[in-house]
Design a protein around this motif. Structure first.
Motif, PDB file in Angstrom:
ATOM      1  N   VAL A   1      22.998  54.479  44.983  1.00 53.68           N
ATOM      2  CA  VAL A   1      24.126  55.324  44.623  1.00 53.68           C
ATOM      3  C   VAL A   1      24.892  54.671  43.491  1.00 53.68           C
ATOM      4  O   VAL A   1      24.853  53.447  43.321  1.00 53.68           O
ATOM      5  CB  VAL A   1      25.083  55.574  45.817  1.00 53.68           C
ATOM      6  CG1 VAL A   1      24.382  56.347  46.925  1.00 53.68           C
ATOM      7  CG2 VAL A   1      25.685  54.273  46.345  1.00 53.68           C
ATOM      8  N   ARG A   2      25.571  55.501  42.699  1.00 57.71           N
ATOM      9  CA  ARG A   2      26.478  54.972  41.678  1.00 57.71           C
ATOM     10  C   ARG A   2      27.888  55.091  42.225  1.00 57.71           C
ATOM     11  O   ARG A   2      28.299  56.148  42.696  1.00 57.71           O
ATOM     12  CB  ARG A   2      26.368  55.748  40.368  1.00 57.71           C
ATOM     13  CG  ARG A   2      27.156  55.048  39.250  1.00 57.71           C
ATOM     14  CD  ARG A   2      27.182  55.828  37.964  1.00 57.71           C
ATOM     15  NE  ARG A   2      28.350  56.700  38.007  1.00 57.71           N
ATOM     16  CZ  ARG A   2      28.376  57.941  37.560  1.00 57.71           C
ATOM     17  NH1 ARG A   2      27.313  58.500  37.042  1.00 57.71           N
ATOM     18  NH2 ARG A   2      29.480  58.660  37.634  1.00 57.71           N
ATOM     19  N   VAL A   3      28.607  53.985  42.148  1.00 57.01           N
ATOM     20  CA  VAL A   3      29.991  53.933  42.589  1.00 57.01           C
ATOM     21  C   VAL A   3      30.868  53.734  41.365  1.00 57.01           C
ATOM     22  O   VAL A   3      30.638  52.819  40.576  1.00 57.01           O
ATOM     23  CB  VAL A   3      30.213  52.790  43.607  1.00 57.01           C
ATOM     24  CG1 VAL A   3      31.684  52.683  43.982  1.00 57.01           C
ATOM     25  CG2 VAL A   3      29.346  52.983  44.841  1.00 57.01           C
ATOM     26  N   ASP A   4      31.854  54.610  41.186  1.00 61.56           N
ATOM     27  CA  ASP A   4      32.821  54.478  40.095  1.00 61.56           C
ATOM     28  C   ASP A   4      34.092  53.853  40.647  1.00 61.56           C
ATOM     29  O   ASP A   4      34.582  54.266  41.706  1.00 61.56           O
ATOM     30  CB  ASP A   4      33.131  55.839  39.479  1.00 61.56           C
ATOM     31  CG  ASP A   4      31.955  56.424  38.713  1.00 61.56           C
ATOM     32  OD1 ASP A   4      30.949  55.720  38.524  1.00 61.56           O
ATOM     33  OD2 ASP A   4      32.052  57.601  38.311  1.00 61.56           O
ATOM     34  N   LEU A   5      34.605  52.860  39.922  1.00 65.20           N
ATOM     35  CA  LEU A   5      35.798  52.140  40.354  1.00 65.20           C
ATOM     36  C   LEU A   5      36.958  52.422  39.413  1.00 65.20           C
ATOM     37  O   LEU A   5      36.755  52.636  38.211  1.00 65.20           O
ATOM     38  CB  LEU A   5      35.541  50.634  40.349  1.00 65.20           C
ATOM     39  CG  LEU A   5      34.482  50.112  41.293  1.00 65.20           C
ATOM     40  CD1 LEU A   5      33.131  50.079  40.615  1.00 65.20           C
ATOM     41  CD2 LEU A   5      34.856  48.734  41.769  1.00 65.20           C
ATOM     42  N   THR A   6      38.153  52.384  39.955  1.00 60.82           N
ATOM     43  CA  THR A   6      39.378  52.453  39.162  1.00 60.82           C
ATOM     44  C   THR A   6      40.186  51.207  39.483  1.00 60.82           C
ATOM     45  O   THR A   6      40.461  50.934  40.656  1.00 60.82           O
ATOM     46  CB  THR A   6      40.194  53.712  39.508  1.00 60.82           C
ATOM     47  OG1 THR A   6      39.398  54.872  39.251  1.00 60.82           O
ATOM     48  CG2 THR A   6      41.471  53.779  38.683  1.00 60.82           C
ATOM     49  N   ALA A   7      40.524  50.451  38.441  1.00 66.25           N
ATOM     50  CA  ALA A   7      41.306  49.228  38.622  1.00 66.25           C
ATOM     51  C   ALA A   7      42.554  49.313  37.761  1.00 66.25           C
ATOM     52  O   ALA A   7      42.467  49.570  36.557  1.00 66.25           O
ATOM     53  CB  ALA A   7      40.481  48.002  38.249  1.00 66.25           C
ATOM     54  N   THR A   8      43.706  49.108  38.383  1.00 61.09           N
ATOM     55  CA  THR A   8      44.975  49.150  37.670  1.00 61.09           C
ATOM     56  C   THR A   8      45.798  47.909  38.009  1.00 61.09           C
ATOM     57  O   THR A   8      45.592  47.269  39.044  1.00 61.09           O
ATOM     58  CB  THR A   8      45.799  50.409  38.035  1.00 61.09           C
ATOM     59  OG1 THR A   8      46.101  50.373  39.439  1.00 61.09           O
ATOM     60  CG2 THR A   8      45.052  51.688  37.709  1.00 61.09           C
ATOM     61  N   SER A   9      46.728  47.613  37.109  1.00 59.59           N
ATOM     62  CA  SER A   9      47.713  46.574  37.359  1.00 59.59           C
ATOM     63  C   SER A   9      48.993  47.007  36.661  1.00 59.59           C
ATOM     64  O   SER A   9      48.949  47.457  35.516  1.00 59.59           O
ATOM     65  CB  SER A   9      47.239  45.216  36.825  1.00 59.59           C
ATOM     66  OG  SER A   9      48.174  44.208  37.140  1.00 59.59           O
ATOM     67  N   ALA A  10      50.094  46.911  37.361  1.00 64.76           N
ATOM     68  CA  ALA A  10      51.395  47.335  36.833  1.00 64.76           C
ATOM     69  C   ALA A  10      51.335  48.773  36.319  1.00 64.76           C
ATOM     70  O   ALA A  10      51.931  49.111  35.305  1.00 64.76           O
ATOM     71  CB  ALA A  10      51.880  46.383  35.745  1.00 64.76           C
ATOM     72  N   GLY A  11      50.586  49.609  37.022  1.00 65.72           N
ATOM     73  CA  GLY A  11      50.504  51.024  36.667  1.00 65.72           C
ATOM     74  C   GLY A  11      49.595  51.348  35.498  1.00 65.72           C
ATOM     75  O   GLY A  11      49.488  52.498  35.091  1.00 65.72           O
ATOM     76  N   GLU A  12      48.921  50.351  34.935  1.00 63.67           N
ATOM     77  CA  GLU A  12      48.038  50.542  33.776  1.00 63.67           C
ATOM     78  C   GLU A  12      46.588  50.327  34.179  1.00 63.67           C
ATOM     79  O   GLU A  12      46.274  49.390  34.916  1.00 63.67           O
ATOM     80  CB  GLU A  12      48.395  49.546  32.664  1.00 63.67           C
ATOM     81  CG  GLU A  12      49.794  49.667  32.118  1.00 63.67           C
ATOM     82  CD  GLU A  12      49.936  50.797  31.126  1.00 63.67           C
ATOM     83  OE1 GLU A  12      48.916  51.209  30.538  1.00 63.67           O
ATOM     84  OE2 GLU A  12      51.064  51.273  30.946  1.00 63.67           O
ATOM     85  N   LYS A  13      45.719  51.170  33.667  1.00 60.46           N
ATOM     86  CA  LYS A  13      44.289  51.006  33.915  1.00 60.46           C
ATOM     87  C   LYS A  13      43.809  49.765  33.165  1.00 60.46           C
ATOM     88  O   LYS A  13      43.994  49.645  31.964  1.00 60.46           O
ATOM     89  CB  LYS A  13      43.541  52.245  33.436  1.00 60.46           C
ATOM     90  CG  LYS A  13      42.120  52.311  33.858  1.00 60.46           C
ATOM     91  CD  LYS A  13      41.531  53.668  33.468  1.00 60.46           C
ATOM     92  CE  LYS A  13      40.120  53.802  33.956  1.00 60.46           C
ATOM     93  NZ  LYS A  13      39.543  55.101  33.618  1.00 60.46           N
ATOM     94  N   VAL A  14      43.187  48.818  33.898  1.00 61.30           N
ATOM     95  CA  VAL A  14      42.767  47.560  33.272  1.00 61.30           C
ATOM     96  C   VAL A  14      41.252  47.476  33.066  1.00 61.30           C
ATOM     97  O   VAL A  14      40.788  46.632  32.297  1.00 61.30           O
ATOM     98  CB  VAL A  14      43.270  46.329  34.065  1.00 61.30           C
ATOM     99  CG1 VAL A  14      44.794  46.267  34.022  1.00 61.30           C
ATOM    100  CG2 VAL A  14      42.766  46.320  35.496  1.00 61.30           C
TER     101      VAL A  14
END
Length: 144
Positions: free
Chosen positions: A120-133
């Motif tokens: 499977v392909r897993v898409d991740l979302t990573a943020t810090s201080a409200g910003e996508k990093v």
């Protein structure tokens, strides 16, 4: 370690448990020692600001490694991740205070790649201080 996930038990849209990863200056020093990356933007505030950064920033590979923990924990086996890639979109700024920074990571199964491969392909979302990093953060996971 989490239970091993079966290919038959997931569908596109399946959300993985989200995680928050605190990051302190001490974490950056330990990572620098382990990785050999002693670039002063990761520990020297004066130098980081002199090159136009807001403050000291986390190593990109540190950020990338923290993010994929969501996937490895879910899969139950770090070796199940057979591909992983990201684009670094913004740095994780780590202030020199009692709080540091936090990397927030969520992920979901984006696609089943085939019964024959059981991947499977897993898409991740990573943020810090409200910003996508991290951008285009994707992992391919071999399931049972």
């Amino acid at each position: 370690m989490a239970a091993v996930i079966s290919y038959d038990d997931v569908e596109p849209g399946t959300e993985l448990p989200s995680r928050s990863f605190p990051v302190t200056r001490a974490d950056l020093v330990r990572y620098a020692g382990a990785s050999g990356d002693f670039n002063p933007i990761h520990w020297n505030e004066r130098f980081a600001k002199s090159v136009g950064l807001e403050d000291v920033i986390a190593h990109g590979m540190f950020t990338m490694a923290e993010a994929v923990r969501v996937v490895t924990d879910w899969a139950g086996d770090p070796a199940a991740v057979v591909e992983y890639g990201v684009r670094f979109t913004k740095p994780v700024v780590v202030p020199d205070d009692d709080k540091g920074a936090v990397i927030e990571v969520s992920a979901k199964v984006a696609a089943k790649l085939g019964e024959d491969t059981r991947r499977v392909r897993v898409d991740l979302t990573a943020t810090s201080a409200g910003e996508k990093v991290l951008g285009m953060s994707r992992a391919v996971v071999q399931l049972s």
